[in-house]
Design an enzyme around this catalytic site. Structure first.
Site, mmCIF file in Angstrom:
data_model
loop_
_atom_site.group_PDB
_atom_site.id
_atom_site.type_symbol
_atom_site.label_atom_id
_atom_site.label_comp_id
_atom_site.label_asym_id
_atom_site.label_seq_id
_atom_site.Cartn_x
_atom_site.Cartn_y
_atom_site.Cartn_z
ATOM 1 N N GLY A 1 0.821 -1.403 -0.009
ATOM 2 C CA GLY A 1 -0.071 0.128 -0.019
ATOM 3 C C GLY A 1 0.693 1.212 0.164
ATOM 4 O O GLY A 1 0.431 2.207 -0.700
ATOM 5 N N THR A 2 1.855 1.381 0.710
ATOM 6 C CA THR A 2 2.937 2.376 0.717
ATOM 7 C C THR A 2 3.553 2.502 -0.623
ATOM 8 O O THR A 2 3.774 3.713 -0.997
ATOM 9 C CB THR A 2 3.883 2.213 1.842
ATOM 10 O OG1 THR A 2 3.131 1.947 3.208
ATOM 11 C CG2 THR A 2 4.831 3.532 2.103
ATOM 12 N N GLU B 1 -4.933 -3.061 -0.724
ATOM 13 C CA GLU B 1 -5.717 -1.956 -0.065
ATOM 14 C C GLU B 1 -7.331 -2.235 -0.591
ATOM 15 O O GLU B 1 -7.438 -2.148 -1.660
ATOM 16 C CB GLU B 1 -5.458 -0.813 -0.326
ATOM 17 C CG GLU B 1 -6.153 0.332 0.362
ATOM 18 C CD GLU B 1 -5.504 1.822 -0.019
ATOM 19 O OE1 GLU B 1 -6.366 2.820 0.222
ATOM 20 O OE2 GLU B 1 -4.369 1.705 -0.252
#
Length: 369
Positions: free
Chosen positions: A111-112, A313
């Site tokens: 996600g990052t 996500e």
């Protein structure tokens, strides 16, 4: 030599200083952007930003020290941006680019990486990855080492490659997106289990949902004739790995200019066992339980609203998902031995080669798969 104070950089500092402030329990020393010497010494060290998901870092102070030492040894000036629920990295990375960072490290999970990649796409500023998540699919596909020291060495001294970014309903992603069972598993897996068990947490959650009801899907590839079938999940991958490092899409490459699609349609436990066998062995054999395709535009519709996910996500449930590709839009740092490589273009015969592989594998998998 031109001083940093003469550039537009200081105008971004007030905003950055607020974003950079770590909770007091984590502070060990002033952050580099807070040091007056950075702006007044007249020394122009290139700036490197570390976008950090601190929930993935056990010892944040020790992590920062290691990153600072690695940066200083190579002549970089580091600063750190900590993600929040309100900003998972997209805005922070954009701030870093405006502040003239010449390299950005994503320290966290997929996600990052996704958020940083979205901000860096088209800028020419390279992305380096410090894999700290549960699956780390993008890092695995790029061959980035899992150990911090080796990943830092790759980020500062590795080769630069240009890779594709996919877009799912307007949301860019690096690795994989899907609708159906895969997203339901991601949504149902507790964060505590992921932190303690890693990818096995997904496996346990998924096993409990194998007997669910299939949905009717229609999949259109590159505007062609629609494929209609009952299935549990449809997944599109820019990379081919799933949690655990297993290969769902063996033809997928991050830089091949095409997306890979998997339609998972097992009707019973035996069907799931066959799919599991193919995924764990990297088999290219397809049948009614698992079919794979390649395209640059994928339009998926279902007969009901289903969970959806993008790079791990969970996004708003829906009955459709449209996925396209932005070719060669992101620059990344990879080891010299990275598996990223150019695959044959499907327009020039990739489909026929895939079909040949299926034929060769079929006899070998009639018993096991």
């Amino acid at each position: 030599m031109r001083k940093l104070i003469e550039s537009p950089l200081p105008r971004a500092v007030p905003h950055l200083c607020g974003a950079l402030a770590l909770p007091s329990r984590h502070r060990t020393a002033p952050l580099p952007w807070g040091q007056a010497s950075v702006f007044n010494s007249g020394i122009e060290s290139p700036a490197v930003a570390f976008v950090v998901n601190s929930t993935r870092v056990r010892d944040l102070s020790g992590f920062r020290r290691r990153c600072q030492r690695a940066a200083a040894a190579r002549g970089w000036e580091p600063f750190f941006l900590e993600t929040t629920l309100a900003d998972r990295g997209l805005g922070l990375t954009r701030d870093a680019v405006r502040a003239r960072a010449r390299l950005v490290f994503s320290a966290g999970g997929d996600g990052t990486v996704r958020a940083c990649a979205q901000a860096l796409a088209g800028t020419g500023v390279p992305l380096a990855i410090l894999p700290m998540g549960t699956a780390n699919l993008a890092a695995r596909a790029l061959g980035v080492p899992s150990r911090l020291g080796a990943a830092l060495a790759t980020g500062f001294g590795g080769e630069e490659r240009r890779i594709d970014l996919a877009v799912a309903d307007g949301m860019p992603f690096a690795a994989m997106a899907g609708i159906g069972l895969d997203a339901a598993v991601v949504d149902a897996t507790p964060p505590a289990c992921k932190a303690g068990l890693g990818w096995l947490a997904y496996a346990g959650t998924g096993a409990a949902r194998l007997r669910g009801r299939p949905s009717w899907f229609t999949v259109r590839l590159d505007g062609g004739e629609p494929l209609t079938m009952r299935a549990r999940s449809v997944v599109a991958g820019n990379a081919g790995l799933v949690p655990g490092g297993f290969t769902l899409l063996p033809e997928a490459r991050l830089d091949d200019g095409v997306l890979d699609v998997a339609i998972l349609a097992p009707a019973d436990l035996l069907g799931w066992i066959r799919v599991a066998y193919r995924v764990t062995t990297g088999s290219r054999y397809d049948d009614r339980h698992l079919t794979r395709h390649r395209a640059r535009l994928i339009e998926i519709t279902a007969d009901t609203e289903l969970p959806r996910e993008v790079d791990g996500e969970v996004i708003t449930p829906g009955s459709s998902l449209t996925i396209s590709l932005n070719q060669s839009s992101l620059t990344v740092r990879v080891p010299s031995s990275s598996p990223v490589r150019r695959a044959p273009d499907p327009v020039r015969g990739e489909r026929s080669r895939h079909d040949q592989d299926n034929s060769k594998d079929q006899a070998a998998h009639q018993v096991g798969g």
